[in-house]
Enzyme design. Structure first.
Site, PDB file in Angstrom:
ATOM      1  N   HIS A 142      40.461  40.528  36.240  1.00 19.33           N
ATOM      2  CA  HIS A 142      39.124  40.872  35.731  1.00 19.33           C
ATOM      3  C   HIS A 142      38.142  39.714  35.974  1.00 19.33           C
ATOM      4  O   HIS A 142      37.059  39.912  36.543  1.00 19.33           O
ATOM      5  CB  HIS A 142      39.218  41.179  34.229  1.00 19.33           C
ATOM      6  N   GLU A 143      38.533  38.506  35.544  1.00 18.36           N
ATOM      7  CA  GLU A 143      37.616  37.365  35.699  1.00 18.36           C
ATOM      8  C   GLU A 143      37.420  37.031  37.173  1.00 18.36           C
ATOM      9  O   GLU A 143      36.301  36.698  37.602  1.00 18.36           O
ATOM     10  CB  GLU A 143      38.142  36.137  34.935  1.00 18.36           C
ATOM     11  N   HIS A 203      34.788  39.142  38.681  1.00 16.14           N
ATOM     12  CA  HIS A 203      33.414  38.666  38.459  1.00 16.14           C
ATOM     13  C   HIS A 203      33.018  37.624  39.509  1.00 16.14           C
ATOM     14  O   HIS A 203      31.866  37.571  39.931  1.00 16.14           O
ATOM     15  CB  HIS A 203      33.276  38.052  37.059  1.00 16.14           C
ATOM     16  N   HIS A 218      30.961  44.841  34.939  1.00 13.98           N
ATOM     17  CA  HIS A 218      31.854  45.693  34.143  1.00 13.98           C
ATOM     18  C   HIS A 218      31.775  47.151  34.593  1.00 13.98           C
ATOM     19  O   HIS A 218      30.711  47.624  34.989  1.00 13.98           O
ATOM     20  CB  HIS A 218      31.517  45.576  32.656  1.00 13.98           C
ATOM     21  N   CYS A 219      32.925  47.788  34.520  1.00 11.82           N
ATOM     22  CA  CYS A 219      33.040  49.142  35.077  1.00 11.82           C
ATOM     23  C   CYS A 219      33.178  50.148  33.932  1.00 11.82           C
ATOM     24  O   CYS A 219      33.886  49.902  32.956  1.00 11.82           O
ATOM     25  CB  CYS A 219      34.265  49.194  35.979  1.00 11.82           C
ATOM     26  N   CYS A 226      39.973  51.085  34.837  1.00 13.97           N
ATOM     27  CA  CYS A 226      39.737  50.060  35.862  1.00 13.97           C
ATOM     28  C   CYS A 226      39.871  48.666  35.237  1.00 13.97           C
ATOM     29  O   CYS A 226      39.465  48.441  34.095  1.00 13.97           O
ATOM     30  CB  CYS A 226      38.341  50.242  36.444  1.00 13.97           C
ATOM     31  N   CYS A 270      39.315  50.323  40.262  1.00 12.24           N
ATOM     32  CA  CYS A 270      39.025  51.727  40.567  1.00 12.24           C
ATOM     33  C   CYS A 270      38.482  51.776  42.008  1.00 12.24           C
ATOM     34  O   CYS A 270      38.131  50.725  42.560  1.00 12.24           O
ATOM     35  CB  CYS A 270      37.998  52.283  39.582  1.00 12.24           C
TER      36      CYS A 270
END
Lengths: 449, 179
Positions: free
Chosen positions: B130-131, B134, B140-141, B146, B165
């Site tokens: 996740h990070e 970025h 953000h999704c 996702c 996703c």
């Protein structure tokens, strides 16, 4: 998270750079458009430059504090949602901010979950506000005078009067023959007035017996009369903050005239069989096809009520006095019934239109509507023909007797057209009629250059 | 090909890192070597909050890195915060080279639950991807499955997957291609 499929515009106002920076980064990751201001003056500058959906506002800042800034933000854009950020020590101030219209407050430092929920809720609020604005615009669009069809000078004048009187709260009397569209005008006045988000309540005074009308207008308490099994609100109450439309006002009894006058003066009444005084805020629009002045002279209509309601009068012209509107109206009703009947009739033959224009329409637009509806039922697509109409002119104009008014009119128009060298504009000016009317007459009488 | 450098700053359970490296290779598509660095992280400690300021850690780490297309993922087992929030699981420089994740609040024991190393690894993998997402400009999704969906508590981390996703995957590929 977004409003109406667009990112939120968030402005962070805090004198601590670390707070601005961390919130800035946090919201950027959410895909929002983020701005930051170090103090109130910086924030006001940014508010002037663009609209912000949400302002996260630190309450304690040097110079102008958050409370004062909140007021200024509200003055600049009342739709901006303000969320107050505060330290534990200043919760009381935050409560004050809430009283003055802040959406919510959050105590620093806050959990990611709180922040996320706060912004999500604020986004919902913004969506609701936006939806509300859109719905109001939609109501306004729907309320436009689309149904009032007419390009004649008489109808243009009526529409001007509607626009003028709608903005005021004056009582209006709409006069005109039966079927000229008086209720349509009343609805147009209402939908252009500041009362448009409240109902317009029509009452046909001529259709009800005196006792029933009293109950209909003022309501009744349970047991007020035989059959009154429960309490019922009257039309006056139903129309509170809106418009009460009293059709056929010239037909009400002497007793009801007195009652009505009393209520209009006091704006208060009691339900039939009741004792509680009810106060209402209504605008009154009346309509009649009667000659009220004559009725006053004859003593069948109270003079004081006449003066009370006769503040602003709109006269609806009979259809025969605005024949140039007939083609427009007829085509409008064809389109309307074609859609509702799902029948592919799209037009009216010139011969059938000629009949429509020449008919005198004693029942006015209502009669025209009925004629078109019938023609749409019996007619075969794609056009309405003379045989589809519910009436036939006894004879064509060409065959008019030489002493008839039509023959004289045809002769005179022919003479003027020749004199004007068939310049339609000039001929229309000489005849003192509009060009559309002249075109229709040329067509009707089969005149050729 | 550029790499994602895994930088363990203060990690007691370093056995998690090889598995994390494998997941990064699979999801990001770049090599993910584990590198040991000496980083005096104590300057970012806030004695009042008894937590480490993740933004300050990122600033400090930035000075140690050489410029280029590579990305750097610092892993720490201490509690992180940013000034306005009570805590963060991690922080990244949007479209930058650096990200940091903490395992501190990923342990079930933190919430009074039994130890579960496998769950900690799954959470660490998701937060790391996740990070890193970025750092490749991903936001953000709205797709809750996702990996780029925002998570403000561990239950939300558990709910999402470790994969991007299709839309985020396409955005990642585009960013990697265009640098």
């Amino acid at each position: 998270m977004s409003t109406s499929n667009r990112p939120l515009r968030l402005l962070i106002v805090d004198d601590e750079e670390s707070v601005r920076q961390s919130l800035h980064n946090w919201f950027l990751e959410d895909g929002h458009q983020v701005g930051a201001a170090k103090d109130a003056y910086d924030a006001l500058e940014q508010m002037e430059k663009q609209a912000w959906d949400i302002v996260l506002l630190d309450i304690k800042m040097p110079g102008m504090d958050g409370l004062e800034l909140q007021k200024r933000i509200n003055e600049i854009n009342k739709n901006t949602v303000v969320i107050i950020m505060t330290a534990y020590a200043s919760v009381e101030t935050a409560v004050q901010a809430l009283k003055e219209g802040a959406y919510d407050y959050v105590v620093k430092p806050f959990s990611p979950d709180d922040l996320s929920r706060l912004v999500r809720n604020a986004a919902k609020q913004i969506e609701l506000t936006t939806e509300n604005v859109q719905l109001r615009q939609k109501i306004q669009q729907m309320a436009r005078m689309e149904e009032i069809i007419g390009d004649s000078p008489q109808m243009k004048r009526v529409m001007e009067l509607v626009e003028t009187v709608a903005k005021s709260d004056s009582t209006v009397v709409i006069r005109g023959e039966s079927g000229t569209g008086k209720e349509l005008i009343a609805r147009a006045i209402h939908s252009h007035s500041n009362r448009r988000y409240f109902p317009i309540v029509p009452v046909n005074c001529g259709a009800l017996a005196e006792t029933l009308l009293e109950s209909e207008l003022f309501g009744h308490e349970k047991g007020a009369f035989t059959g009154a099994q429960s309490r019922r609100k009257g039309k006056f109450e139903m129309a509170d903050h809106g418009t009460l439309f009293l059709d056929e006002i010239g037909n009400i009894s002497e007793k009801m005239q007195i009652e009505l006058l009393r209520v209009l003066e006091a704006k208060q009444f009691t339900r039939v069989g009741g004792s509680q005084t009810i106060t209402v805020n209504i605008r009154l629009i009346c309509a009649t096809n009667k000659n009220l002045e004559k009725a006053v002279e004859e003593g069948t209509f109270r003079e004081d009520l006449y003066y009370r309601i006769n503040v602003f009068t709109i006269f609806m012209p009979p259809l025969r006095e605005r024949r140039s509107d007939i083609p427009l109206l007829a085509q409008h009703f064809v389109n309307r019934y074609a859609a509702s009947m799902n029948k592919p009739i799209t037009d009216i033959t010139p011969e059938a239109m000629d009949l429509l224009i020449r008919h005198d329409w004693p029942g006015n637009v209502r009669e025209l509507v009925n004629a078109i509806e019938r023609a749409m039922v019996v007619g075969k697509p794609p056009v309405i023909k003379p045989d589809d109409l519910p009436f036939q002119l006894a004879q064509k104009v060409d065959g008019a007797k030489s002493d008839s008014l039509a023959a004289a009119e045809k002769k005179h128009i022919s003479y003027v057209l020749t004199k004007a060298n068939w310049n339609i504009t000039r001929a229309a000016e000489m005849l003192e009629i509009d060009r559309v009317t002249l075109y229709n007459k040329i067509k009707r009488y089969g005149l050729r250059k | 090909m550029p790499s994602v450098h895994i930088l363990p700053i203060h990690v007691s359970a370093s056995t998690l890192l090889p598995a994390l490296s494998d997941v990064i290779v699979k999801q990001i598509g770049w090599e993910a070597p584990i590198e040991t660095i000496e980083f005096p992280f104590s300057y970012a400690f806030d004695p009042n909050r008894k937590q480490y300021n993740s933004s300050q850690l990122l600033l400090g780490l930035k000075n140690l890195l050489s410029p280029g297309a590579d990305k750097y993922l610092a892993v720490i087992d201490l509690d992180l915060f940013i000034p306005i929030l009570t805590f963060v699981f991690g922080e990244a420089q949007l479209d930058g080279p650096l990200a940091i994740v903490s395992t501190f609040r990923l342990h079930p024991e933190f919430y009074g639950l039994p130890k579960n190393d496998s769950l900690v690894l799954q959470r660490l993998e998701k937060e790391s991807i996740h990070e890193l997402g970025h750092t490749f400009s991903l936001r953000h999704c709205p797709d809750y499955q996702c990996v780029m969906t925002a998570s403000t508590d561990v239950e939300e981390i558990d709910l999402k997957g470790v994969e991007f996703c299709p839309d985020c995957r396409a955005a990642l590929t585009k960013c990697k291609r265009e640098g």
